[in-house]
Design an enzyme around this catalytic site. Structure first.
Site, mmCIF file in Angstrom:
data_model
loop_
_atom_site.group_PDB
_atom_site.id
_atom_site.type_symbol
_atom_site.label_atom_id
_atom_site.label_comp_id
_atom_site.label_asym_id
_atom_site.label_seq_id
_atom_site.Cartn_x
_atom_site.Cartn_y
_atom_site.Cartn_z
ATOM 1 N N LYS A 125 87.572 0.577 37.961
ATOM 2 C CA LYS A 125 87.814 0.708 39.409
ATOM 3 C C LYS A 125 89.312 0.652 39.642
ATOM 4 O O LYS A 125 90.043 0.017 38.878
ATOM 5 C CB LYS A 125 87.159 -0.450 40.165
ATOM 6 C CG LYS A 125 86.883 -0.130 41.607
ATOM 7 C CD LYS A 125 85.579 0.631 41.738
ATOM 8 C CE LYS A 125 85.195 0.926 43.162
ATOM 9 N NZ LYS A 125 83.807 1.406 43.253
HETATM 10 P P1 NAD Z 1 84.258 5.306 53.411
HETATM 11 O O1 NAD Z 1 85.713 5.065 53.401
HETATM 12 O O2 NAD Z 1 83.747 6.695 53.471
HETATM 13 O O3 NAD Z 1 83.589 4.475 54.613
HETATM 14 C C1 NAD Z 1 83.816 3.114 54.802
HETATM 15 C C2 NAD Z 1 83.211 2.696 56.130
HETATM 16 O O4 NAD Z 1 83.352 1.273 56.279
HETATM 17 C C3 NAD Z 1 83.906 3.331 57.334
HETATM 18 O O5 NAD Z 1 82.932 3.666 58.304
HETATM 19 C C4 NAD Z 1 84.800 2.203 57.826
HETATM 20 O O6 NAD Z 1 85.132 2.294 59.204
HETATM 21 C C5 NAD Z 1 83.920 1.003 57.552
HETATM 22 N N1 NAD Z 1 84.664 -0.262 57.518
HETATM 23 C C6 NAD Z 1 85.829 -0.517 56.898
HETATM 24 N N2 NAD Z 1 86.237 -1.761 57.147
HETATM 25 C C7 NAD Z 1 85.291 -2.313 57.958
HETATM 26 C C8 NAD Z 1 85.140 -3.571 58.578
HETATM 27 N N3 NAD Z 1 86.037 -4.535 58.396
HETATM 28 N N4 NAD Z 1 84.046 -3.787 59.349
HETATM 29 C C9 NAD Z 1 83.119 -2.826 59.522
HETATM 30 N N5 NAD Z 1 83.212 -1.608 58.967
HETATM 31 C C10 NAD Z 1 84.281 -1.353 58.193
HETATM 32 O O7 NAD Z 1 83.697 4.555 52.108
HETATM 33 P P2 NAD Z 1 82.317 4.803 51.341
HETATM 34 O O8 NAD Z 1 82.596 5.695 50.198
HETATM 35 O O9 NAD Z 1 81.242 5.143 52.294
HETATM 36 O O10 NAD Z 1 82.083 3.352 50.732
HETATM 37 C C11 NAD Z 1 81.445 2.316 51.465
HETATM 38 C C12 NAD Z 1 80.948 1.254 50.488
HETATM 39 O O11 NAD Z 1 80.049 1.860 49.565
HETATM 40 C C13 NAD Z 1 82.031 0.605 49.633
HETATM 41 O O12 NAD Z 1 81.636 -0.721 49.340
HETATM 42 C C14 NAD Z 1 81.992 1.414 48.342
HETATM 43 O O13 NAD Z 1 82.522 0.720 47.236
HETATM 44 C C15 NAD Z 1 80.489 1.622 48.230
HETATM 45 N N6 NAD Z 1 80.091 2.754 47.387
HETATM 46 C C16 NAD Z 1 80.517 4.017 47.619
HETATM 47 C C17 NAD Z 1 80.088 5.055 46.804
HETATM 48 C C18 NAD Z 1 80.449 6.490 47.049
HETATM 49 O O14 NAD Z 1 79.917 7.369 46.355
HETATM 50 N N7 NAD Z 1 81.321 6.798 48.000
HETATM 51 C C19 NAD Z 1 79.241 4.777 45.718
HETATM 52 C C20 NAD Z 1 78.805 3.468 45.514
HETATM 53 C C21 NAD Z 1 79.235 2.466 46.352
#
Ligand code: NAD
Length: 439
Positions: A125
């Site tokens: 990561k």
């Molecule tokens: P992203 O950047 O597309 O979206 C993140 C979201 O979280 C946004 O809507 C943002 O406004 C919100 N957010 C940020 N800080 C916040 C807060 N303090 N309170 C409330 N909401 C908040 O990111 P993503 O890719 O959707 O990732 C989201 C989660 O999923 C992360 O934990 C990431 O590690 C995990 N994840 C993502 C993937 C992937 O394929 N993108 C895969 C596995 C896990």
């Protein structure tokens, strides 16, 4: 201020955005979770010691010229946790509170996730500590390219393969790929396309990668509904985070008849008892950057969001958002962790005591890494698989692993998080025993 020992839930605080540094040490929490599973499988202490620390922790400081001509220094990270099952694999996150401990925890979860799903990858990561919302697109491109150059051969298609994560997307990955290709030189250019996954389809990405994580979350919900005789049609869902994972989960759940009752993101929280249209909300977020101000719902507080009368909760924002107060407030029947590490261990105990099913992150948010694996295979073979093929493979693998975890948890009388870790750890232990260590 909350700490790892006393996770005072952010819900108790006035400010919606509680500093991550105030939420406890994420790597300590990850270690605590994994130790329970190590005990369950009687893991050999020598192997536990190896897995207990990342192999490599890289920090790079690099300069980038801003649009105004000034130079700014940036701090980038890449933690490589383990590669015994295959190349290091994991997202790149752009966030102003990115730090080494967070990266260590997230990298270790990638190792266990890949092992659980039998994907031939290890765990990694990384990311950059900055707030991308404060930078122009051309600045983001220069920052991404310079970061990739600073990492140099520490990443590579058979060594360490980044992917999108919080605040990064397919465009970020295409810039990384292009930079790496140019460093690789003309004759190797097309053999290194798989240095990153989550690329746009036109640049060599896979069909289905964008929606893969949200889709995987929904496969787990569907399996749970089937197993428990729960009807998804008309059920109420709340989702925290409306980025890649949250927005796709919302769209796919609404296709199954679920009503999206409440949504929250970094800008605030909204609700509508008649349901929120995820497509229209997506258009609003695309234009404004947040769910706040969406006309099809009313503004609510973070406290009100967690107390909504819903059946399913999908945390899909950042880690450690569900503390003791949130666990006490939640009225749902199940929580599916779209985000990585959203739940404090103390909060999970409360959820389980309340009879709430907790589907852990390494089981249910793995759709992204599974389709990343398919993308990597397609790049290696210079192929482009059809959407239906990719999504069919993803569904079979998600559902198979879900049932494996279910059976393991039942047989061992343990929670699903411990069961998921235990399956992954058994695979890692088996390979370590076979291979031993060098020299
Ligand atoms: P992203 O950047 O597309 O979206 C993140 C979201 O979280 C946004 O809507 C943002 O406004 C919100 N957010 C940020 N800080 C916040 C807060 N303090 N309170 C409330 N909401 C908040 O990111 P993503 O890719 O959707 O990732 C989201 C989660 O999923 C992360 O934990 C990431 O590690 C995990 N994840 C993502 C993937 C992937 O394929 N993108 C895969 C596995 C896990």
């Amino acid at each position: 201020m909350s700490t790892a020992q006393t996770p005072v839930a952010p819900v108790a605080q006035k400010n919606a955005e509680v500093a991550l540094k105030d939420r406890g040490n994420l790597f300590e929490i990850a270690t605590k979770q994994i130790e329970k599973a190590m005990k369950l499988i009687n893991m050999e202490p020598d192997i536990a010691q190896i897995i207990g620390q990342p192999k490599n922790e890289l920090i790079v400081n690099f300069p980038v010229r801003r649009d105004n001509g000034r130079i700014e220094m940036f701090k980038g990270y890449r933690v490589q946790h383990n590669n015994i099952l295959g190349p290091y694999k994991g997202g790149m996150r752009y966030h102003h509170e990115a730090n080494l401990d967070e990266m260590k925890a997230l990298a270790s979860w990638m190792t266990y996730k890949s092992a659980l799903h039998e994907i031939p990858f290890g765990g990694g990561k990384g990311g950059i500590k900055f707030d991308p919302r404060q930078y122009s697109k051309t600045e983001l491109e220069r920052i991404t390219r310079r970061f990739t150059a600073a990492l140099g051969t520490n990443i590579g298609p058979d060594h360490d393969i980044p992917a999108p994560d919080v605040n990064t997307n397919s465009q970020t990955m295409v810039w990384m790929m292009d930079t790496y290709m140019n460093i690789a030189g003309a004759s190797d250019r097309n053999t290194v396309r798989g240095v990153v996954t989550g690329k746009s389809v036109s640049a060599g990405g896979s069909h289905g990668r964008a929606e893969a994580t949200g889709q995987g979350v929904v496969h787990c919900i569907t399996e749970w509904a089937k197993d428990t005789g729960f009807n998804l049609d008309g059920c109420h869902v709340i989702i925290q985070g409306f980025g890649n994972v949250g927005s796709y989960a919302a769209r796919l759940l609404s296709q199954k008849g679920a009503v999206i009752l409440g949504v929250g993101d970094v800008g605030g929280y909204i609700a509508n008892s008649e349901g929120i249209n995820p497509h229209k909300l997506g258009e609003h977020v695309h234009k404004s950057g947040s769910v706040a101000g969406y006309k099809g719902a009313s503004k609510i507080t973070r406290e009100e969001f967690f107390a909504l009368d819903a059946h399913i909760f999908v945390p899909a924002a950042l880690e450690l958002e569900v503390g003791v107060a949130e666990a006490k407030a939640l009225k749902v029947k199940m929580m599916v962790e779209g985000a990585n590490g959203p739940t404090y261990p103390e909060a999970e105990e409360i959820l389980l005591e309340k009879g709430i099913a907790v589907i852990p992150d390494i089981l249910c948010n793995s759709g992204g890494v599974i389709v990343s694996y398919y993308e990597w295979l397609q790049n290696k073979r210079a192929e482009q698989w059809e959407m239906a093929d990719v999504l069919g493979r993803l569904e079979r693998r998600m559902k198979q692993t879900y049932q494996n975890v279910r059976q393991y948890a039942l047989a061992q009388k343990t929670d699903w998080r411990t069961a998921s870790y235990a399956i992954g750890l058994e695979r890692l232990q088996h390979v370590y025993k076979e291979r031993g260590i060098f020299p």
